[in-house]
Scaffold this active site. Structure first.
Site, short mmCIF file in Angstrom:
data_model
loop_
_atom_site.label_atom_id
_atom_site.label_comp_id
_atom_site.label_asym_id
_atom_site.label_seq_id
_atom_site.Cartn_x
_atom_site.Cartn_y
_atom_site.Cartn_z
N GLU A 407 0.50 -1.22 0.01
CA GLU A 407 0.30 -0.26 -0.06
C GLU A 407 0.45 0.92 0.10
OE1 GLU A 407 -3.96 -1.32 1.74
OE2 GLU A 407 -2.99 -1.24 3.36
N GLU A 487 -5.13 -10.31 -0.20
CA GLU A 487 -6.50 -9.09 1.60
C GLU A 487 -7.78 -9.65 1.53
OE1 GLU A 487 -5.47 -5.80 3.86
OE2 GLU A 487 -3.27 -6.49 3.09
#
Length: 990
Positions: A407, A487
């Site tokens: 991220e 995820e």
């Protein structure tokens, strides 16, 4: 200032592999002297000198975090930096911890080079030995080594380490976790013999066609070296490549390791070598020629007492639990773990995505302006982190993928990291999710993808990302990449829901190679003397992530949550199914099923009647076998005395012998099949039996008549208020209810992510948390009591017309509840639509003495519409307290699904029995739904002197909306008309 510059470190040695060496090692872990200053300017200037007086300082355990040992406070953030964004500058308030440690150098310590090694220091430090500055380092979860031989003295030596909580490196470490400064991994002195081994790089490939293994071990040494693999009869020179005609390959399913060593005259390095080859073939990641399927978890390092100072015993506990729950892969979110963890992955067998210590997530609050991964000035620091990751961990066969980080949006520097990694180690795949062009990644990946989008990705009908819309070459490359959901299924609080749905889609399309649940463990901290775990905001922080850190499949004390039990069932590597016969399918990629035995049992009304062992032929990976049902199981037997003749066949796959991670008999997979309750052909399966409708009494039953007595009304075993029709006593026991209940204490997934994607928003807007009950009519006839009500919220025009229809037969009191929505549930000019309800059922209270609950239905753990795969139909027994699931933040929990009947009894075995038509969901607790909703910690729940029992037709699904999709339409409880029935009977000898 070194802690604010863009240098990754000074004075350090070049990164190298984590090695098990015969050279002497001296642990410097233990009790150190410690003093915390508000910032660098306040820290003592002469702390590094031996003469400095530290008598008034505190003791601090190393490895450890000072914020967990009474100094300052932890901080938890999910995305935001806990300081102003002004890279590379740090805030003025920059807690600085000085650590001093006197140690005795052993008299027999070799007179040779010595290095000082730190495995992990958060976030930046400077180090002195005997007053001499050795250097500095950043990169919290990575090792740093310094040459110290020239500065060591015989006898007592002084090591001083100054650690800054904030540094320029902190801008690269915004990883959805507690900010925990300190020396949190091991500190050691390591002797380096003059003719020793500096570095080793093992290359061990496997040819899946021929079965041959090719081995080459590169070695950097200061003396002549040999590579020995005794089991294979190999004695090689470093860099010499040899092909062995037949080797046993390494995989997570069969973690075959060969003991090896690199030997010089002064040192021996022990290795454990696994032969395997990682390639991407036709849009699939393969190892040893076979596609991988990840049944994975994301794992932060966390201990409820010690933060990221995790012991090797705890690491092993994690991996044993993973193996026991069918997990086969770990993504090391979001940094390299302690190196001992990877040794254990090699040994026990887990696929690993090893992630670099890089995340710049907080720059979302600047629209990514200043993001380091797109700034060449940060390239040395970023590349240093990637190099230290790869060099330290390069010899682990369990690592099949390197991850550039997490991220951090897009950036040119990521390309530099990818290029270096591919050149240094072309034998592994490369991963990075957040750059949606996937220019540097060998995978197409997303997070928390809804099921419909996952279907489109699997079928290659997904939309073109904007990042590749104008770049045909990049788009063509992206479409040819394997897909991994890095995820999904956010395991926060009660949930996640929908795991079985995701697994079904994963297995449908070869392009989809599985995923990694977020995440392994709740990050709750248990402070000294406390009984409640704390989470973000507990320390007065202005910016924090609240309880978003409580999103694991394990509770903070490492107790498996219902989510992990569900995940284990969903990802079973063996599938047992049946339709007239049994089919056993091996879903593994490498291992046959010869390590398992298959046992069966037949139950009638939850009571075991017969059992046996199935003879299962050898089933190779990807293959299946069809077997007849056990002959005995097809022969009907008499029903249990208190049942209805419901028959079930249960087949279980268990370990045939002890494994390093579980004992023989450990259950790997199971399935249940309904059998006919009456005469049938051998081998016939049937639909599950349904409970009788309590509103339709048996022909021979005697119907009871209502009897008035003053303000009361009696019907069979029930006593009612004649005016309201409310049941006040049930077989002599005081009660309040049952009455319609549509509300549940919102789960984290109901609440969504910070109010976004929150189903509870519509529920509250519809007033479901403030319903009022009005009695419109109480009607008494010869054999029935009918109560008509309207249930509605203040201030709104919609409601629910609810009719309670009571009858009594012999010893049974029966209730049929009819529910009809009334008014504008689909919204109006002012109100928004409410399309589903949290729950539909009735709630009642009973004496708290009815502490034991026995039921026939799904269990033993809690289950909901989209988290029910692990619910096994049989008889279960729990105390009322044992029905509760101890989520750190209290919320709706404890539902048992598909309950045919339940008995609540006191210590003498007396109480009541309730039966459903159809099945019901059972919840029983010592506090109300309202208590649950208000509680912030478990200690906020004070038991009442009553039990509160919910008997639900259904509840809404759980979903994963705390960070992902809500429950799908298949699992929502739509606003509609419903009818359901319940029957109560007196139980025991009262």
């Amino acid at each position: 200032m070194y802690y604010e510059d863009l240098e990754p470190g000074t004075g350090r040695r070049e990164p190298r592999a984590w090695l098990h060496s015969s050279a002497p090692v001296l642990s410097l872990n233990g009790e150190w002297r410690f003093k915390l200053s508000a910032g660098p300017a306040e820290a003592p200037a002469d702390v590094m000198t031996p003469e400095f007086a530290d008598d008034g300082w505190d003791e601090l355990t190393v490895p450890g975090h000072w914020v967990l040992q009474g100094h300052d406070r932890p901080r938890y953030t999910n995305t935001a930096f806990p300081f102003p964004i002004d890279p590379p500058r740090t805030p003025a308030a920059n807690p600085t911890g000085d650590h001093r440690h006197w140690f005795e150098l052993p008299a027999d310590w070799p007179d040779a080079r010595t290095i000082l090694r730190f495995e992990g220091v958060d976030s930046c430090f400077k180090v002195w030995l005997n007053g001499v500055e050795l250097g500095t380092s950043k990169g919290s979860r990575l090792p740093s080594e310094f040459e110290v031989g020239a500065h060591l003295r015989p006898g007592r030596n002084l090591l001083v380490v100054r650690v800054h909580q904030w540094s320029s490196g902190s801008y690269l470490e915004d990883q959805d976790m507690w900010w925990l400064p300190g020396i949190f991994r091991d500190v050691t002195l390591r002797s380096r013999p003059a003719d020793g081994i500096e570095d080793v790089f093992v290359h061990a490939d496997f040819d899946h066609v021929t079965g041959a293994g090719t081995i080459k071990v590169d070695c950097v040494s200061t003396g002549p070296a040999r590579v020995l693999v005794p089991e294979l009869g190999l004695d090689l020179a470093p860099g010499e490549s040899v092909t062995v005609p037949a080797v046993e390959p390494w995989s997570a399913e069969i973690p075959r390791l060969y003991d090896a060593s690199v030997v010089t005259p002064g040192e021996t390095v022990s290795l454990r070598i696994g032969f395997r080859t990682v390639t991407i073939v036709d849009d699939q990641l393969t190892v040893n020629g076979r596609p991988l399927f990840f049944r994975g978890v994301n794992r932060h390092e966390h201990d409820q007492y010690r933060g990221r100072a995790v012991s090797e015993e705890t690491m092993r506990q994690d991996l044993v639990l993973m193996k026991q729950h069918n997990v086969n892969a770990v993504r090391t979110a979001h940094y390299p773990p302690h190196p001992a963890f990877l040794d254990l992955c090699d040994e026990l067998g887990l696929w690993v995505i090893d992630e670099c210590d890089i995340e710049t997530h907080g720059f979302i609050y600047t629209d990514w302006v200043g993001n380091p991964v797109d700034d060449p000035a940060w390239a040395p620091m970023l590349l240093d982190r990637m190099r230290r990751t790869v060099e330290r961990d390069k010899n682990h066969p369990s690592i099949v993928i390197w991850s550039l980080g997490n991220e951090s949006h897009r950036g040119r520097v990521l390309g530099d990291l990818a290029a270096w990694t591919r050149e240094r180690d072309p034998g592994r795949a490369l991963f990075y999710e957040r750059d949606r062009s996937y220019a540097f990644s060998d995978f197409y990946s997303l997070m928390y993808t809804p099921l419909d989008e996952l279907e489109r990705i699997g079928s290659r009908t997904e939309e073109v990302p904007e990042e590749t819309a104008d770049h045909p070459e990049l788009e063509a490359r992206r479409r040819a990449l394997p897909f991994v959901l890095c995820e999904y299924a956010h395991a926060m609080g009660n949930g996640p829901g929908g795991l079985a749905d995701y697994q079904r889609v994963f297995e449908k399309y070869p392009r989809l190679q599985g995923g990694f649940v977020w995440e392994w463990i709740d990050h709750g901290l248990l402070l000294p003397g406390a009984t409640d775990h704390v989470y973000g905001g507990a320390f007065g922080e202005k910016v924090h992530g609240a309880n978003f850190c409580l999103d694991g499949l394990l509770f903070p004390d490492r107790t498996p949550s219902p989510g992990l039990i569900e995940y284990k069932k969903v990802i079973e590597p063996v599938r047992i199914s049946g339709a007239g016969s049994l089919t056993i399918e091996n879903l593994r990629s490498f291992a046959p099923l010869d390590d398992l035995e298959f046992v069966w049992s037949e139950e009638v009304d939850g009571v075991e009647m017969r059992s046996g062992r199935l003879e299962v032929p050898a089933i190779e990976p990807g293959a299946s076998a069809e077997l007849p049902l056990p002959v005995e199981a097809a022969v009907p037997v008499e029903p249990a005395a208190d049942g209805a003749g419901e028959r079930w066949l249960t087949v279980r796959a268990v370990l045939a012998k002890d494994e390093p991670w579980a004992a023989a008999g450990h259950e790997v997979a199971w399935a249940q099949f309904p059998l006919p309750a009456h005469s049938a052909q051998p081998g016939e399966l049937a639909e599950p039996a349904r409970a009788a409708d309590p509103a339709q009494p048996a022909t021979a039953a005697v119907r009871r008549q209502p009897e008035r007595s003053g303000d009361g009304l009696r019907l069979g075993g029930g006593e009612f208020d004649a005016r309201t029709g409310q049941l006040t006593r049930l077989f002599g026991l005081p009660t309040d209810g049952p009455r319609l209940d549509l509300w549940r204490a919102p789960t984290d997934n109901d609440n969504g992510q910070g109010g976004r994607n929150a189903t509870v928003t519509a529920w509250r807007a519809a007033g479901l948390d403030r319903l009022e009950h009005r009695v419109d009519q109480v009607e008494v006839t010869d054999h029935e009591l009918t109560v008509r009500t309207r249930v509605a919220p203040d201030g709104l025009g919609h409601g629910v017309r609810t009719t309670y229809h009571w009858t009594a037969n012999d010893d049974a009191l029966s209730l049929t509840v009819a529910v009809v929505p009334d008014g504008p549930w689909n919204g109006s000019a002012i109100t928004q639509p409410c399309e589903n309800w949290p729950r539909l059922g009735v709630r009642m209270s009973l004496p708290s003495s009815l502490d034991t609950v026995r039921w026939f239905g799904g269990g033993p753990g809690e289950a909901y519409a989209d988290s029910r795969a692990a619910a096994r139909v049989t008889r279960h027994t729990r105390t009322v307290d044992g029905l509760q699931t101890p989520y750190v933040v209290p919320q709706e929990n404890g539902s048992r699904i598909d309950v045919r009947w339940a008995e609540l009894t006191d210590a003498d075995g007396n109480g009541i029995r309730v039966e459903g038509a159809p099945y019901f969901q059972l919840t029983a607790r010592r506090w109300t739904t309202e208590d649950l909703e208000q509680a912030k910690h478990r200690s906020d729940l004070t038991p009442h002197d009553r039990l509160y029992v919910n008997l639900d037709l259904a509840q809404n699904g759980l979903g994963s909306a705390s960070c992902g999709p809500a429950a799908t339409a298949d699992h929502t409880l739509d606003v509609a008309a419903y009818t359901f029935g319940l029957t109560w009977r007196q139980f025991g000898g009262r």
